[in-house]
Motif scaffolding. Structure first.
Motif, PDB file in Angstrom:
ATOM      1  N   ALA A  87     -64.702 -42.565  43.879  1.00  0.00           N
ATOM      2  CA  ALA A  87     -63.514 -42.347  44.674  1.00  0.00           C
ATOM      3  C   ALA A  87     -63.112 -40.737  44.409  1.00  0.00           C
ATOM      4  CB  ALA A  87     -62.233 -43.066  44.213  1.00  0.00           C
ATOM      5  N   SER A  88     -63.196 -40.170  45.689  1.00  0.00           N
ATOM      6  CA  SER A  88     -62.697 -38.572  45.624  1.00  0.00           C
ATOM      7  C   SER A  88     -61.708 -38.241  46.693  1.00  0.00           C
ATOM      8  CB  SER A  88     -64.268 -37.835  45.579  1.00  0.00           C
ATOM      9  OG  SER A  88     -63.794 -36.734  45.633  1.00  0.00           O
ATOM     10  N   ALA A  89     -60.946 -37.312  46.328  1.00  0.00           N
ATOM     11  CA  ALA A  89     -59.924 -36.899  47.134  1.00  0.00           C
ATOM     12  C   ALA A  89     -60.466 -35.772  48.119  1.00  0.00           C
ATOM     13  CB  ALA A  89     -58.608 -36.330  46.715  1.00  0.00           C
ATOM     14  N   ARG A  90     -61.371 -35.019  47.563  1.00  0.00           N
ATOM     15  CA  ARG A  90     -61.912 -33.916  48.203  1.00  0.00           C
ATOM     16  C   ARG A  90     -63.550 -34.279  48.642  1.00  0.00           C
ATOM     17  NH1 ARG A  90     -62.328 -29.485  44.309  1.00  0.00           N
ATOM     18  NH2 ARG A  90     -62.290 -31.249  42.378  1.00  0.00           N
ATOM     19  N   PHE A 121     -63.435 -43.469  39.147  1.00  0.00           N
ATOM     20  CA  PHE A 121     -62.318 -42.707  39.197  1.00  0.00           C
ATOM     21  C   PHE A 121     -62.391 -41.440  38.432  1.00  0.00           C
ATOM     22  CE2 PHE A 121     -61.300 -46.758  40.843  1.00  0.00           C
ATOM     23  CZ  PHE A 121     -60.626 -46.492  41.937  1.00  0.00           C
ATOM     24  N   GLY A 122     -61.897 -40.413  38.845  1.00  0.00           N
ATOM     25  CA  GLY A 122     -61.958 -39.105  38.063  1.00  0.00           C
ATOM     26  C   GLY A 122     -60.724 -38.457  37.325  1.00  0.00           C
ATOM     27  N   ARG A 123     -60.940 -37.601  36.787  1.00  0.00           N
ATOM     28  CA  ARG A 123     -59.875 -36.982  35.804  1.00  0.00           C
ATOM     29  C   ARG A 123     -58.709 -36.443  36.564  1.00  0.00           C
ATOM     30  NH1 ARG A 123     -64.754 -35.545  35.358  1.00  0.00           N
ATOM     31  NH2 ARG A 123     -65.570 -35.215  33.371  1.00  0.00           N
ATOM     32  N   GLU A 124     -57.617 -36.613  35.963  1.00  0.00           N
ATOM     33  CA  GLU A 124     -56.123 -36.414  36.724  1.00  0.00           C
ATOM     34  C   GLU A 124     -56.164 -34.950  37.301  1.00  0.00           C
ATOM     35  OE1 GLU A 124     -56.377 -37.796  33.713  1.00  0.00           O
ATOM     36  OE2 GLU A 124     -54.822 -39.234  33.310  1.00  0.00           O
ATOM     37  N   ASP A 125     -56.899 -34.127  36.376  1.00  0.00           N
ATOM     38  CA  ASP A 125     -56.515 -32.638  36.639  1.00  0.00           C
ATOM     39  C   ASP A 125     -57.820 -32.217  37.854  1.00  0.00           C
ATOM     40  OD1 ASP A 125     -58.331 -32.975  34.673  1.00  0.00           O
ATOM     41  OD2 ASP A 125     -57.697 -31.209  33.503  1.00  0.00           O
ATOM     42  N   GLY A 127     -60.643 -34.074  38.894  1.00  0.00           N
ATOM     43  CA  GLY A 127     -61.499 -35.229  39.656  1.00  0.00           C
ATOM     44  C   GLY A 127     -62.870 -35.536  38.774  1.00  0.00           C
ATOM     45  N   VAL A 140     -65.753 -42.853  48.404  1.00  0.00           N
ATOM     46  CA  VAL A 140     -64.762 -43.009  49.221  1.00  0.00           C
ATOM     47  C   VAL A 140     -63.494 -42.309  49.114  1.00  0.00           C
ATOM     48  CG1 VAL A 140     -63.823 -44.951  47.173  1.00  0.00           C
ATOM     49  CG2 VAL A 140     -63.136 -45.280  49.331  1.00  0.00           C
ATOM     50  N   ILE A 142     -59.391 -42.057  50.237  1.00  0.00           N
ATOM     51  CA  ILE A 142     -58.155 -42.761  50.690  1.00  0.00           C
ATOM     52  C   ILE A 142     -57.617 -41.745  51.656  1.00  0.00           C
ATOM     53  CG2 ILE A 142     -55.947 -43.525  50.208  1.00  0.00           C
ATOM     54  CD1 ILE A 142     -57.278 -44.061  47.236  1.00  0.00           C
ATOM     55  N   SER A 149     -53.157 -34.645  49.304  1.00  0.00           N
ATOM     56  CA  SER A 149     -54.201 -35.662  49.505  1.00  0.00           C
ATOM     57  C   SER A 149     -54.419 -36.096  48.449  1.00  0.00           C
ATOM     58  CB  SER A 149     -55.385 -35.147  50.282  1.00  0.00           C
ATOM     59  OG  SER A 149     -56.092 -34.146  49.589  1.00  0.00           O
ATOM     60  N   SER A 150     -54.248 -35.881  47.023  1.00  0.00           N
ATOM     61  CA  SER A 150     -54.518 -36.299  45.684  1.00  0.00           C
ATOM     62  C   SER A 150     -53.501 -37.379  45.061  1.00  0.00           C
ATOM     63  CB  SER A 150     -54.776 -35.228  44.909  1.00  0.00           C
ATOM     64  OG  SER A 150     -54.877 -35.621  43.536  1.00  0.00           O
ATOM     65  N   LEU A 151     -54.178 -38.625  44.975  1.00  0.00           N
ATOM     66  CA  LEU A 151     -52.922 -39.427  44.665  1.00  0.00           C
ATOM     67  C   LEU A 151     -52.929 -39.616  43.126  1.00  0.00           C
ATOM     68  CD1 LEU A 151     -53.800 -40.685  47.609  1.00  0.00           C
ATOM     69  CD2 LEU A 151     -53.289 -42.879  46.530  1.00  0.00           C
ATOM     70  N   ALA A 156     -54.415 -44.598  42.935  1.00  0.00           N
ATOM     71  CA  ALA A 156     -55.661 -44.841  43.743  1.00  0.00           C
ATOM     72  C   ALA A 156     -56.455 -45.763  43.612  1.00  0.00           C
ATOM     73  CB  ALA A 156     -56.602 -43.374  43.498  1.00  0.00           C
TER      74      ALA A 156
HETATM   75  N1  SAH Z   1     -56.867 -32.805  41.342  1.00  0.00           N
HETATM   76  C1  SAH Z   1     -58.008 -33.908  41.542  1.00  0.00           C
HETATM   77  C2  SAH Z   1     -57.698 -35.208  42.062  1.00  0.00           C
HETATM   78  C3  SAH Z   1     -57.326 -35.800  40.658  1.00  0.00           C
HETATM   79  S1  SAH Z   1     -56.561 -37.525  41.165  1.00  0.00           S
HETATM   80  C4  SAH Z   1     -59.369 -33.310  42.662  1.00  0.00           C
HETATM   81  O1  SAH Z   1     -58.632 -32.353  43.244  1.00  0.00           O
HETATM   82  O2  SAH Z   1     -60.309 -33.904  42.533  1.00  0.00           O
HETATM   83  C5  SAH Z   1     -57.595 -38.635  40.036  1.00  0.00           C
HETATM   84  C6  SAH Z   1     -58.801 -39.397  40.772  1.00  0.00           C
HETATM   85  O3  SAH Z   1     -57.935 -40.470  41.594  1.00  0.00           O
HETATM   86  C7  SAH Z   1     -59.771 -38.663  41.452  1.00  0.00           C
HETATM   87  O4  SAH Z   1     -60.676 -38.279  40.690  1.00  0.00           O
HETATM   88  C8  SAH Z   1     -60.067 -39.992  42.467  1.00  0.00           C
HETATM   89  O5  SAH Z   1     -60.855 -40.745  42.143  1.00  0.00           O
HETATM   90  C9  SAH Z   1     -58.703 -40.697  42.665  1.00  0.00           C
HETATM   91  N2  SAH Z   1     -57.899 -40.245  43.969  1.00  0.00           N
HETATM   92  C10 SAH Z   1     -56.972 -39.625  44.023  1.00  0.00           C
HETATM   93  N3  SAH Z   1     -56.596 -39.188  45.373  1.00  0.00           N
HETATM   94  C11 SAH Z   1     -57.835 -39.859  46.107  1.00  0.00           C
HETATM   95  C12 SAH Z   1     -57.846 -39.790  47.517  1.00  0.00           C
HETATM   96  N4  SAH Z   1     -57.139 -39.428  48.458  1.00  0.00           N
HETATM   97  N5  SAH Z   1     -59.008 -40.459  47.642  1.00  0.00           N
HETATM   98  C13 SAH Z   1     -59.927 -41.120  46.946  1.00  0.00           C
HETATM   99  N6  SAH Z   1     -59.705 -41.131  45.500  1.00  0.00           N
HETATM  100  C14 SAH Z   1     -58.468 -40.540  45.109  1.00  0.00           C
END
Ligand code: SAH
Length: 255
Positions: A87-90, A121-125, A127, A140, A142, A149-151, A156
């Motif tokens: 799962a990745s926001a970017r 799922f990745g690190r809060e700061d 990913g 994937v 979201i 865009s980061s949940l 997530a």
């Molecule tokens: N600041 C980080 C996001 C961390 S949010 C970044 O820029 O990558 C923590 C984790 O929640 C992410 O690594 C991802 O696994 C998941 N997550 C958060 N928002 C998401 C999204 N829009 N789509 C998919 N995964 C998400």
């Protein structure tokens, strides 16, 4: 609960949290998993665990925290899985096969009776880093507002697990899993494919095709190729046999 749901081996799914900073997020993720019928939690180098804060946030899902497996690396955590979804926001430098949350639910439920599956799922700061993302067959994302865009991590986890749960309730499980016996060989697990990558890298260096001092994106592209194909055990053994013969031929030439 739909009757067909019991036919799905949801115990083959694990949720993997990488290097989580806030134990509250681990607890809230466990709760989200339990709400959505999942129970296998894997933690890669959690910063603060076990933790009373995690227990507090888990509410009735403390059992998931208690049985969580802890790993030193993501590679180890997913080595028994033949389907890994990160799962990745970017989006990243090298594009990777992408799924929507709905598509990832379909993919997982179609394979879950044949393969172990990891959702990562990745690190809060920060990913997931590039090396970690490369362990996935798919990424994937979201959908969310472009400027935010980061949940939150546990949110997530909930969205992805909810899609899985929703589909498992709605679907005719027989339909979903009917194709699973169709292939004649088991898909290789991530751990088995890692051995193959190391072997391939050794041979590419030996034949001067790959310079570790100047790697460019060769290894990433090779990984993407094989992750996209989803290689089976027999195919992988054939390729490893070819690599071993190349190594033997080089040795013979040297002697
Ligand atoms: N600041 C980080 C996001 C961390 S949010 C970044 O820029 O990558 C923590 C984790 O929640 C992410 O690594 C991802 O696994 C998941 N997550 C958060 N928002 C998401 C999204 N829009 N789509 C998919 N995964 C998400």
């Amino acid at each position: 609960m739909a009757i067909g749901r019991f036919m799905l081996a949801l115990n083959n799914v694990k949720v993997v949290l990488v290097n989580t900073s806030h134990p509250g997020n681990i607890g809230a993720s466990a709760r989200a998993m339990k709400n959505m019928g999942l129970s296998n939690l894997a933690l890669v180098q959690p910063k603060d665990f076990p933790s009373g804060v995690a227990v507090g946030r888990a509410a009735s899902a403390v059992d998931i925290l208690e049985s969580a497996e802890i790993f030193d690396s993501l590679e180890q955590a997913v080595s028994d899985c033949a389907l890994v979804i990160c799962a990745s926001a970017r989006s990243r430098k090298i594009p990777w096969p992408m799924l929507t949350p709905e598509e990832s639910a379909i993919k997982i439920l179609k394979e879950v009776n044949a393969n172990k599956v990891a959702i990562v799922f990745g690190r809060e700061d920060a990913g997931l880093n590039n090396d970690e993302l490369q362990l996935g067959h798919f990424h994937v994302q979201i959908p969310a507002e472009e400027n935010c865009s980061s949940l939150n991590l546990a949110a997530a986890v909930l969205v992805i697990c909810y899609e899985l749960y929703k589909l498992s309730l709605r679907s005719n499980s027989k339909e979903l899993i009917k194709d699973q016996d169709h292939w004649d060989q088991k898909l290789a697990t991530n751990g088995e494919v890692e051995y193959f990558y190391k072997h391939l890298e050794r041979v590419m260096i030996a034949i001067d095709f790959h310079d570790p001092e100047n790697p460019r994106q060769l290894i990433q592209r090779v990984r993407r190729l094989f992750n996209r194909i989803r290689i089976d055990v027999m195919e992988m053994n054939i390729l490893r046999g070819i690599l071993s013969n190349v190594e033997n031929a080089i040795k013979k030439k040297e002697n």
